[in-house]
Scaffold this motif. Structure first.
Motif, PDB file in Angstrom:
ATOM      1  N   CYS A 147      17.292   0.457   9.299  1.00 38.56           N
ATOM      2  CA  CYS A 147      17.843   0.997   8.051  1.00 38.56           C
ATOM      3  C   CYS A 147      18.223   2.466   8.208  1.00 38.56           C
ATOM      4  CB  CYS A 147      16.840   0.831   6.922  1.00 38.56           C
ATOM      5  SG  CYS A 147      16.551  -0.886   6.445  1.00 38.56           S
ATOM      6  N   LEU A 148      17.434   3.215   8.983  1.00 40.05           N
ATOM      7  CA  LEU A 148      17.744   4.621   9.222  1.00 40.05           C
ATOM      8  C   LEU A 148      19.078   4.781   9.936  1.00 40.05           C
ATOM      9  CD1 LEU A 148      16.850   7.631   9.264  1.00 40.05           C
ATOM     10  CD2 LEU A 148      15.723   7.143  11.438  1.00 40.05           C
ATOM     11  N   ARG A 149      19.339   3.915  10.903  1.00 43.32           N
ATOM     12  CA  ARG A 149      20.630   3.975  11.616  1.00 43.32           C
ATOM     13  C   ARG A 149      21.790   3.698  10.669  1.00 43.32           C
ATOM     14  NH1 ARG A 149      19.598   3.213  17.259  1.00 43.32           N
ATOM     15  NH2 ARG A 149      18.071   4.831  17.736  1.00 43.32           N
ATOM     16  N   ASP A 150      21.545   2.833   9.649  1.00 43.23           N
ATOM     17  CA  ASP A 150      22.525   2.596   8.583  1.00 43.23           C
ATOM     18  C   ASP A 150      23.913   2.306   9.163  1.00 43.23           C
ATOM     19  OD1 ASP A 150      23.110   2.339   5.876  1.00 43.23           O
ATOM     20  OD2 ASP A 150      23.690   4.440   5.650  1.00 43.23           O
ATOM     21  N   THR A 151      23.948   1.359  10.117  1.00 38.22           N
ATOM     22  CA  THR A 151      25.158   1.102  10.888  1.00 38.22           C
ATOM     23  C   THR A 151      25.976  -0.035  10.290  1.00 38.22           C
ATOM     24  OG1 THR A 151      23.983   1.799  12.889  1.00 38.22           O
ATOM     25  CG2 THR A 151      26.034   0.584  13.196  1.00 38.22           C
ATOM     26  N   ALA A 152      27.246   0.230  10.026  1.00 31.83           N
ATOM     27  CA  ALA A 152      28.151  -0.805   9.528  1.00 31.83           C
ATOM     28  C   ALA A 152      28.570  -1.711  10.684  1.00 31.83           C
ATOM     29  CB  ALA A 152      29.376  -0.171   8.886  1.00 31.83           C
ATOM     30  N   ILE A 153      29.059  -2.921  10.362  1.00 29.01           N
ATOM     31  CA  ILE A 153      29.472  -3.861  11.397  1.00 29.01           C
ATOM     32  C   ILE A 153      30.920  -4.286  11.179  1.00 29.01           C
ATOM     33  CG2 ILE A 153      27.162  -4.722  11.863  1.00 29.01           C
ATOM     34  CD1 ILE A 153      27.792  -7.144  10.106  1.00 29.01           C
TER      35      ILE A 153
ATOM     36  N   LEU B 139       9.290 -11.395  -2.348  1.00 28.11           N
ATOM     37  CA  LEU B 139       9.029 -12.253  -3.499  1.00 28.11           C
ATOM     38  C   LEU B 139       7.537 -12.460  -3.723  1.00 28.11           C
ATOM     39  CD1 LEU B 139      11.856 -14.901  -3.062  1.00 28.11           C
ATOM     40  CD2 LEU B 139      11.856 -12.803  -4.399  1.00 28.11           C
ATOM     41  N   ARG B 140       6.750 -12.205  -2.724  1.00 23.97           N
ATOM     42  CA  ARG B 140       5.286 -12.290  -2.874  1.00 23.97           C
ATOM     43  C   ARG B 140       4.683 -10.951  -3.289  1.00 23.97           C
ATOM     44  NH1 ARG B 140       3.020 -14.179   2.548  1.00 23.97           N
ATOM     45  NH2 ARG B 140       1.112 -14.616   1.377  1.00 23.97           N
ATOM     46  N   GLY B 141       5.525  -9.938  -3.501  1.00 23.16           N
ATOM     47  CA  GLY B 141       5.054  -8.645  -3.964  1.00 23.16           C
ATOM     48  C   GLY B 141       4.408  -7.786  -2.913  1.00 23.16           C
ATOM     49  N   LEU B 142       4.731  -8.032  -1.634  1.00 22.74           N
ATOM     50  CA  LEU B 142       4.076  -7.318  -0.543  1.00 22.74           C
ATOM     51  C   LEU B 142       4.839  -6.091  -0.073  1.00 22.74           C
ATOM     52  CD1 LEU B 142       2.922 -10.373   1.625  1.00 22.74           C
ATOM     53  CD2 LEU B 142       1.629  -9.126  -0.131  1.00 22.74           C
ATOM     54  N   THR B 143       6.071  -5.897  -0.547  1.00 18.21           N
ATOM     55  CA  THR B 143       6.866  -4.764  -0.070  1.00 18.21           C
ATOM     56  C   THR B 143       7.483  -4.020  -1.261  1.00 18.21           C
ATOM     57  OG1 THR B 143       8.703  -6.313   0.253  1.00 18.21           O
ATOM     58  CG2 THR B 143       7.392  -5.743   2.189  1.00 18.21           C
ATOM     59  N   PRO B 144       6.694  -3.269  -2.008  1.00 20.20           N
ATOM     60  CA  PRO B 144       7.215  -2.543  -3.168  1.00 20.20           C
ATOM     61  C   PRO B 144       7.967  -1.272  -2.804  1.00 20.20           C
ATOM     62  CG  PRO B 144       4.885  -2.102  -2.927  1.00 20.20           C
ATOM     63  CD  PRO B 144       5.233  -3.120  -1.877  1.00 20.20           C
ATOM     64  N   ILE B 145       7.882  -0.831  -1.543  1.00 14.53           N
ATOM     65  CA  ILE B 145       8.578   0.376  -1.099  1.00 14.53           C
ATOM     66  C   ILE B 145       9.563   0.003  -0.003  1.00 14.53           C
ATOM     67  CG2 ILE B 145       8.320   2.649  -0.044  1.00 14.53           C
ATOM     68  CD1 ILE B 145       5.540   2.801  -1.250  1.00 14.53           C
ATOM     69  N   TRP B 146      10.804   0.477  -0.145  1.00 16.41           N
ATOM     70  CA  TRP B 146      11.863   0.137   0.809  1.00 16.41           C
ATOM     71  C   TRP B 146      12.558   1.406   1.292  1.00 16.41           C
ATOM     72  CZ3 TRP B 146      14.521  -4.417   2.508  1.00 16.41           C
ATOM     73  CH2 TRP B 146      13.833  -5.599   2.218  1.00 16.41           C
ATOM     74  N   PRO B 147      13.016   1.409   2.544  1.00 16.52           N
ATOM     75  CA  PRO B 147      13.825   2.540   3.017  1.00 16.52           C
ATOM     76  C   PRO B 147      15.245   2.435   2.467  1.00 16.52           C
ATOM     77  CG  PRO B 147      13.652   0.890   4.735  1.00 16.52           C
ATOM     78  CD  PRO B 147      12.789   0.412   3.600  1.00 16.52           C
ATOM     79  N   ARG B 148      15.859   3.564   2.275  1.00 16.26           N
ATOM     80  CA  ARG B 148      17.293   3.554   1.959  1.00 16.26           C
ATOM     81  C   ARG B 148      18.060   3.229   3.238  1.00 16.26           C
ATOM     82  NH1 ARG B 148      17.107   9.156  -1.528  1.00 16.26           N
ATOM     83  NH2 ARG B 148      15.908   8.323  -3.287  1.00 16.26           N
ATOM     84  N   GLY B 149      19.347   3.075   3.101  1.00 15.75           N
ATOM     85  CA  GLY B 149      20.157   2.659   4.236  1.00 15.75           C
ATOM     86  C   GLY B 149      20.493   1.190   4.117  1.00 15.75           C
TER      87      GLY B 149
ATOM     88  N   LEU C  98      10.504   0.835  -5.038  1.00 13.78           N
ATOM     89  CA  LEU C  98      10.843   2.245  -4.848  1.00 13.78           C
ATOM     90  C   LEU C  98      11.568   2.384  -3.522  1.00 13.78           C
ATOM     91  CD1 LEU C  98      10.543   5.227  -5.737  1.00 13.78           C
ATOM     92  CD2 LEU C  98       8.360   5.254  -4.482  1.00 13.78           C
ATOM     93  N   ARG C  99      12.771   2.966  -3.559  1.00 14.66           N
ATOM     94  CA  ARG C  99      13.543   3.186  -2.336  1.00 14.66           C
ATOM     95  C   ARG C  99      13.474   4.658  -1.960  1.00 14.66           C
ATOM     96  NH1 ARG C  99      18.941   2.413  -3.138  1.00 14.66           N
ATOM     97  NH2 ARG C  99      19.339   2.057  -0.926  1.00 14.66           N
ATOM     98  N   LEU C 100      13.008   4.914  -0.744  1.00 14.69           N
ATOM     99  CA  LEU C 100      12.826   6.276  -0.247  1.00 14.69           C
ATOM    100  C   LEU C 100      13.710   6.494   0.977  1.00 14.69           C
ATOM    101  CD1 LEU C 100       8.917   6.513  -0.455  1.00 14.69           C
ATOM    102  CD2 LEU C 100      10.586   7.405  -2.097  1.00 14.69           C
ATOM    103  N   PRO C 101      13.997   7.754   1.320  1.00 12.10           N
ATOM    104  CA  PRO C 101      14.750   8.017   2.561  1.00 12.10           C
ATOM    105  C   PRO C 101      14.048   7.373   3.762  1.00 12.10           C
ATOM    106  CG  PRO C 101      14.601  10.004   1.235  1.00 12.10           C
ATOM    107  CD  PRO C 101      13.709   8.994   0.584  1.00 12.10           C
TER     108      PRO C 101
END
Length: 325
Positions: A281-287, A182-192, A246-249
């Motif tokens: 996020c890379l592990r992308d593990t369901a619970i 919300l402070r605009g510090l993380t414009p890029i996110w991993p997928r997963g 932006l969401r990247l692998p």
């Protein structure tokens, strides 16, 4: 009943203490900071690395909640994680066994079950493997707790997901990450994605494990799997803001996370990009967890709480600022 609590001034621990008191139970805290302890709660001053203080805290207790721990993907805290999360757990379990405490609830994390190639984890999953300092320390602590179960000691293991909600006065990693968006510090996110739940639901689950006549040996806290896209959508809905991202692998961001961890060792302020979070996020593990309150509601309550504490401006909180926390 009298419940001794470690980590009772932390995020989850504080909510558990409040829930225990609402239910009419007595609480004794092991705490380092007198200012963080309610005036009408019994307290033993010290921490989990002090065997004498731990022994005093658990003496004559009917049950123990061991929630103390260092939760952070900040590489600078590697030594503290190994000491508190592993050795501290050993000291608490030893003290509880010596005092013949009727039940110990050890708070682990769903991440302690992560392993390469594992796509879903539940309470019956084996302990995982990781070189990431936080996850490795929680995995070692989980092995300790399971070894006590195998000895026949009355140890119950709780596996909360990543937690959000109001009342995170010390701004743990999850609340800090949400605030950074919300402070605009993380414009890029991993997928997963990852498992996440409401701290209030998980506190009630912990109370049930402490007080149930026959609790399960291991239990997942309420929560759900949330993709990073769903996470951002919940924040957009809560605030009415566009929050472009932006969401990247996730694999493509691993070098960025590794570099951020190296820089963090010299940079005094916390960098919002962390290798451990990218790996999660890379592990992308369901619970395999019971449901809790809807994730968008938890996000909205978290944003309103942050705004009420002056940690978000009106603009950053957006429409969530229009309703009091």
């Amino acid at each position: 009943m009298l419940v001794a609590v470690t980590g009772g001034t932390g995020f989850l621990g504080g909510h558990v203490v409040a829930a225990l008191r609402r239910a009419g139970h007595s609480v004794r805290l092991l705490a380092r900071d007198a200012a963080a302890v309610p005036s009408d709660v019994d307290v033993v001053f010290g921490d989990v690395l002090n065997p004498g203080a731990v022994a005093s805290a658990v003496r004559d207790a009917d049950a123990v909640l061991h929630a103390a721990g260092v939760y952070s993907f900040d590489s600078r805290r590697k030594s503290a994680m190994a000491a508190v999360n592993v050795e501290g757990t050993r000291i608490v379990l030893d003290a509880a066994a010596s005092a013949d405490v009727g039940r110990v609830v050890h708070v682990s994390t769903f991440g302690a079950l992560f392993a390469p190639g594992v796509r879903s984890v539940g309470p019956d999953s084996p302990v995982g493997r990781s070189r990431q300092p936080y996850l490795a320390s929680k995995m070692a602590a989980d092995q300790l707790a399971r070894s006590r179960q195998e000895r026949g000691e009355p140890v119950v293991i709780a596996y909360p997901p990543a937690l959000l909600g109001p009342g995170d006065d010390r701004l743990g990693d999850q609340t800090t990450r949400l605030r950074a968006v919300l402070r605009g510090l993380t414009p890029i996110w991993p997928r997963g994605g990852f498992g996440v739940g409401d701290v209030r639901d998980n506190a009630e689950m912990a109370v049930s494990l402490l007080t149930a006549a026959t609790p399960p040996a291991r239990a997942f806290g309420p929560g759900e799997y949330v993709s990073t896209g769903e996470y951002l959508s919940a924040l957009r809905s809560a605030t009415g803001r566009g929050l472009p991202a932006l969401r990247l692998p996730a694999a493509s961001l691993l070098p960025v996370g590794a570099l951020a961890d190296l820089v963090q060792r010299l940079w005094p302020w916390q960098i919002p990009v962390q290798l451990g979070a990218i790996i999660t996020c890379l592990r992308d593990t369901a619970i395999e967890a019971p449901p809790g309150r809807p994730f968008p509601d938890t996000v909205t309550d978290t944003v309103r709480w942050l705004h009420s504490r002056g940690l978000l401006t009106d603009r950053q909180a957006g429409t969530a600022a229009l309703v009091p926390a």
